[in-house]
Every structure is written in structure tokens, then in C-alpha cells.
Scaffold this motif. Structure first.
Motif, PDB file in Angstrom:
ATOM      1  N   TYR A 124      -8.813  -0.957   9.882  1.00  0.00           N
ATOM      2  CA  TYR A 124      -8.608   0.053   8.844  1.00  0.00           C
ATOM      3  C   TYR A 124      -9.183  -0.501   7.543  1.00  0.00           C
ATOM      4  N   ASN A 125     -10.326   0.005   7.149  1.00  0.00           N
ATOM      5  CA  ASN A 125     -11.050  -0.624   6.047  1.00  0.00           C
ATOM      6  C   ASN A 125     -11.440   0.342   4.930  1.00  0.00           C
ATOM      7  N   LEU A 126     -10.774   1.479   4.818  1.00  0.00           N
ATOM      8  CA  LEU A 126     -11.218   2.478   3.849  1.00  0.00           C
ATOM      9  C   LEU A 126     -10.705   2.201   2.436  1.00  0.00           C
ATOM     10  N   VAL A 127      -9.396   2.085   2.256  1.00  0.00           N
ATOM     11  CA  VAL A 127      -8.797   2.001   0.923  1.00  0.00           C
ATOM     12  C   VAL A 127      -7.977   0.718   0.819  1.00  0.00           C
ATOM     13  N   PHE A 128      -8.193  -0.012  -0.275  1.00  0.00           N
ATOM     14  CA  PHE A 128      -7.428  -1.221  -0.560  1.00  0.00           C
ATOM     15  C   PHE A 128      -6.900  -1.164  -1.983  1.00  0.00           C
ATOM     16  N   LEU A 129      -5.756  -1.770  -2.208  1.00  0.00           N
ATOM     17  CA  LEU A 129      -5.169  -1.886  -3.540  1.00  0.00           C
ATOM     18  C   LEU A 129      -5.102  -3.372  -3.896  1.00  0.00           C
ATOM     19  N   ILE A 130      -5.547  -3.698  -5.104  1.00  0.00           N
ATOM     20  CA  ILE A 130      -5.539  -5.080  -5.574  1.00  0.00           C
ATOM     21  C   ILE A 130      -4.854  -5.113  -6.934  1.00  0.00           C
ATOM     22  N   ASP A 131      -3.873  -5.980  -7.075  1.00  0.00           N
ATOM     23  CA  ASP A 131      -3.146  -6.071  -8.340  1.00  0.00           C
ATOM     24  C   ASP A 131      -2.618  -7.498  -8.504  1.00  0.00           C
ATOM     25  N   SER A 132      -2.324  -7.867  -9.733  1.00  0.00           N
ATOM     26  CA  SER A 132      -1.826  -9.202 -10.047  1.00  0.00           C
ATOM     27  C   SER A 132      -0.418  -9.114 -10.604  1.00  0.00           C
ATOM     28  N   THR A 133       0.380 -10.125 -10.284  1.00  0.00           N
ATOM     29  CA  THR A 133       1.686 -10.296 -10.907  1.00  0.00           C
ATOM     30  C   THR A 133       1.627 -11.573 -11.727  1.00  0.00           C
ATOM     31  N   TYR A 134       2.393 -11.613 -12.813  1.00  0.00           N
ATOM     32  CA  TYR A 134       2.273 -12.714 -13.752  1.00  0.00           C
ATOM     33  C   TYR A 134       3.638 -13.351 -14.012  1.00  0.00           C
ATOM     34  N   LYS A 135       3.632 -14.677 -14.202  1.00  0.00           N
ATOM     35  CA  LYS A 135       4.809 -15.430 -14.632  1.00  0.00           C
ATOM     36  C   LYS A 135       5.996 -15.227 -13.707  1.00  0.00           C
ATOM     37  N   VAL A 147      -3.600  -5.346  -0.808  1.00  0.00           N
ATOM     38  CA  VAL A 147      -2.791  -4.445   0.008  1.00  0.00           C
ATOM     39  C   VAL A 147      -3.677  -3.389   0.636  1.00  0.00           C
ATOM     40  N   ARG A 148      -3.400  -3.076   1.892  1.00  0.00           N
ATOM     41  CA  ARG A 148      -4.184  -2.069   2.635  1.00  0.00           C
ATOM     42  C   ARG A 148      -3.339  -0.834   2.888  1.00  0.00           C
ATOM     43  N   VAL A 149      -3.965   0.325   2.797  1.00  0.00           N
ATOM     44  CA  VAL A 149      -3.322   1.600   3.117  1.00  0.00           C
ATOM     45  C   VAL A 149      -3.896   2.112   4.430  1.00  0.00           C
ATOM     46  N   THR A 150      -3.036   2.356   5.411  1.00  0.00           N
ATOM     47  CA  THR A 150      -3.481   2.848   6.721  1.00  0.00           C
ATOM     48  C   THR A 150      -3.642   4.364   6.683  1.00  0.00           C
ATOM     49  N   PRO A 151      -4.301   4.962   7.679  1.00  0.00           N
ATOM     50  CA  PRO A 151      -4.449   6.426   7.709  1.00  0.00           C
ATOM     51  C   PRO A 151      -3.125   7.171   7.768  1.00  0.00           C
ATOM     52  N   THR A 152      -2.050   6.505   8.187  1.00  0.00           N
ATOM     53  CA  THR A 152      -0.743   7.158   8.251  1.00  0.00           C
ATOM     54  C   THR A 152       0.053   6.986   6.955  1.00  0.00           C
ATOM     55  N   GLY A 153      -0.561   6.393   5.930  1.00  0.00           N
ATOM     56  CA  GLY A 153       0.110   6.217   4.657  1.00  0.00           C
ATOM     57  C   GLY A 153       0.942   4.961   4.549  1.00  0.00           C
ATOM     58  N   MET A 154       0.930   4.114   5.549  1.00  0.00           N
ATOM     59  CA  MET A 154       1.668   2.860   5.508  1.00  0.00           C
ATOM     60  C   MET A 154       0.850   1.785   4.795  1.00  0.00           C
ATOM     61  N   THR A 155       1.536   0.799   4.229  1.00  0.00           N
ATOM     62  CA  THR A 155       0.862  -0.291   3.535  1.00  0.00           C
ATOM     63  C   THR A 155       1.252  -1.627   4.164  1.00  0.00           C
ATOM     64  N   PHE A 156       0.350  -2.589   4.085  1.00  0.00           N
ATOM     65  CA  PHE A 156       0.649  -3.947   4.525  1.00  0.00           C
ATOM     66  C   PHE A 156      -0.172  -4.911   3.676  1.00  0.00           C
ATOM     67  N   SER A 157       0.333  -6.103   3.511  1.00  0.00           N
ATOM     68  CA  SER A 157      -0.345  -7.122   2.706  1.00  0.00           C
ATOM     69  C   SER A 157      -1.457  -7.762   3.517  1.00  0.00           C
ATOM     70  N   VAL A 158      -2.641  -7.762   2.955  1.00  0.00           N
ATOM     71  CA  VAL A 158      -3.799  -8.359   3.616  1.00  0.00           C
ATOM     72  C   VAL A 158      -3.859  -9.852   3.334  1.00  0.00           C
TER      73      VAL A 158
END
Length: 233
Positions: A124-135, A147-158
């Protein structure tokens, strides 16, 4: 020298000794139980509840649970530093990981991902979310989360990356390691969703030039609310 002004207490004696370090000390059996529950990823507050059920007269507090967990982790690590122990765990669990050094012996950036996550990424390689957390850690390093979004709307950490700084050089290095998780060029990300992090925006253009870069709607709405609050109340 302490001078006694009055030998009479100005308050009643405490009805409970909860919070006193002596009466709240843990027994050997309780320390063993805490170690076993820590291995099973039980949260500290649930460990404390279990101890209270095991011994109704226990005066232990959550601070003593944290201290016992810290002592247990230190006993496992032995003489190794925390970074050396982390490297051993990554090797032991067969994680895919990269790191780079400064001054030949100091780790400045590290990236790791689970082998099962790599399989899902290439499926599943269409949409990815990338974000940073600080401190959020004792070393005050930024944690870059993929983070990856699957076609069923589920997310998992890559994968994850601890970076020494938010400079373009560090972020490009992390994205290049992330790109290395893709087995074929035709399965690279089509869309990457980020917040308005300028270093991350520029790094995406460098590492994934054919990818569409979108802003997260949550951060857009949050920014609009912050900017317009003074105008519309």
C-alpha cells in the motif's frame, strides 16, 4: 543548629502513612512481579492496581513503581550505554535500521522500521503522513514519524527517526532511508501529507520529486482558528 521553639504539633497525626518512602518500600516478590509485568508491556498505573489487589495494606505509590521499572531496565542493560543497548535490541528483533555518526563515536541520527511494516509499505504505497514531535524524550531530539494510510482508512507506523536537528540535511537523510524501504521504483509514494514544516517540505521535493505534497487539514484548521480568533471572536 536547630532551635526548638515549640515541642507541640500544630496538627493531628496522619491517619495513613501512604507516601512515606519507608512504609511504601517494595518486597522482593513485588519487585519480581513488577519486572514480569514490565516485560508484558503493562502500564505503571495498572501495575500499581495489581499490587494493591495483591496486598490491600500496601502503601506503595506510582513513583516507587517507576523507580522499580527503571532499576529493572538498568539491570537488563548492564554496563552498556542506552544507545548500545538500543542497537542490540534492533539487531535482536531484526529491525531494519540505519544510523550515522559524528566525531566517530556519537550517533546523531537514527532511522528504524519493522520488517512487517516494509511489506505493508510495498503493498500500500499511495498516501503517507509524515510529522515530527518535539521535546518528548530526555535527549530533546525530534522524532520523525512515518505513517501509512491503507485503502480501508486504517493507519500504521512505517518507521521512525530520531534526528539531531530540524535542518534540511537531517530530514533529507531520514527521507532517503525511508525511500530505501521501497523495493521498486514504481511503488514510491504518490501523496505525502505534512504540516507546514519548511525543512520537511524542501526535503520531500528533493527525495520524492514526483510526489504530490499536501498540507494536513488538521493543521490548516488549527492555524485558521488561531489567526481568525482575534477577528471573529
Amino acid at each position: 543548629m536547630v532551635k526548638l521553639m515549640c515541642g507541640i504539633h500544630n496538627h493531628e497525626l496522619a491517619k495513613s502513612l501512604v507516601g512515606h518512602p519507608y512504609v511504601g518500600r517494595l518486597t522482593k516478590i513485588e519487585k519480581t512481579l513488577i519486572a514480569d509485568m514490565t516485560k508484558s508491556m503493562v502500564k505503571p498505573r495498572n501495575i500499581l492496581l495489581t499490587l494493591k489487589e495483591y496486598n490491600a495494606n500496601s502503601c506503595s505509590t506510582i513513583k516507587q513503581i517507576y523507580n522499580a521499572r527503571s532499576a529493572y531496565h538498568s539491570s537488563i542493560r548492564g554496563s552498556d550505554t542506552e544507545m548500545q543497548h538500543l542497537m542490540k535490541l534492533l539487531e535482536w528483533d531484526q529491525y531494519i535500521h540505519w544510523h550515522r555518526l559524528i566525531d566517530e563515536d556519537v550517533v546523531c541520527d537514527i532511522f528504524w522500521c519493522h520488517p512487517d511494516a516494509v511489506k505493508l509499505v510495498n503493498a500500500y504505497n499511495l498516501v503517507f503522513l509524515i510529522d515530527s514531535t518535539y521535546k518528548t524524550n530526555r535527549y530533546r531530539l525530534s522524532l520523525l514519524d512515518f505513517v501509512r494510510v491503507t485503502p480501508t482508512g486504517m493507519t500504521f507506523s512505517v518507521g521512525f527517526a530520531y534526528l539531531k536537528g530540524e535542518r534540511l540535511n537531517n530530514v533529507v537523510w531520514a527521507l532517503e532511508r525511508f525511500r530505501g524501504a521501497f523495493l521498486r521504483r514504481d511503488v514510491l509514494p504518490r501523496v505525502i501529507v505534512i504540516d507546514r514544516d519548511l525543512a520537511l517540505m524542501n526535503a520531500v521535493k528533493i527525495v520524492f520529486p514526483e510526489c504530490t505534497n499536501l498540507f494536513c487539514s488538521f493543521h490548516i484548521n488549527k492555524n485558521v482558528k488561531a489567526k481568525c480568533k482575534s477577528l471573529i471572536g
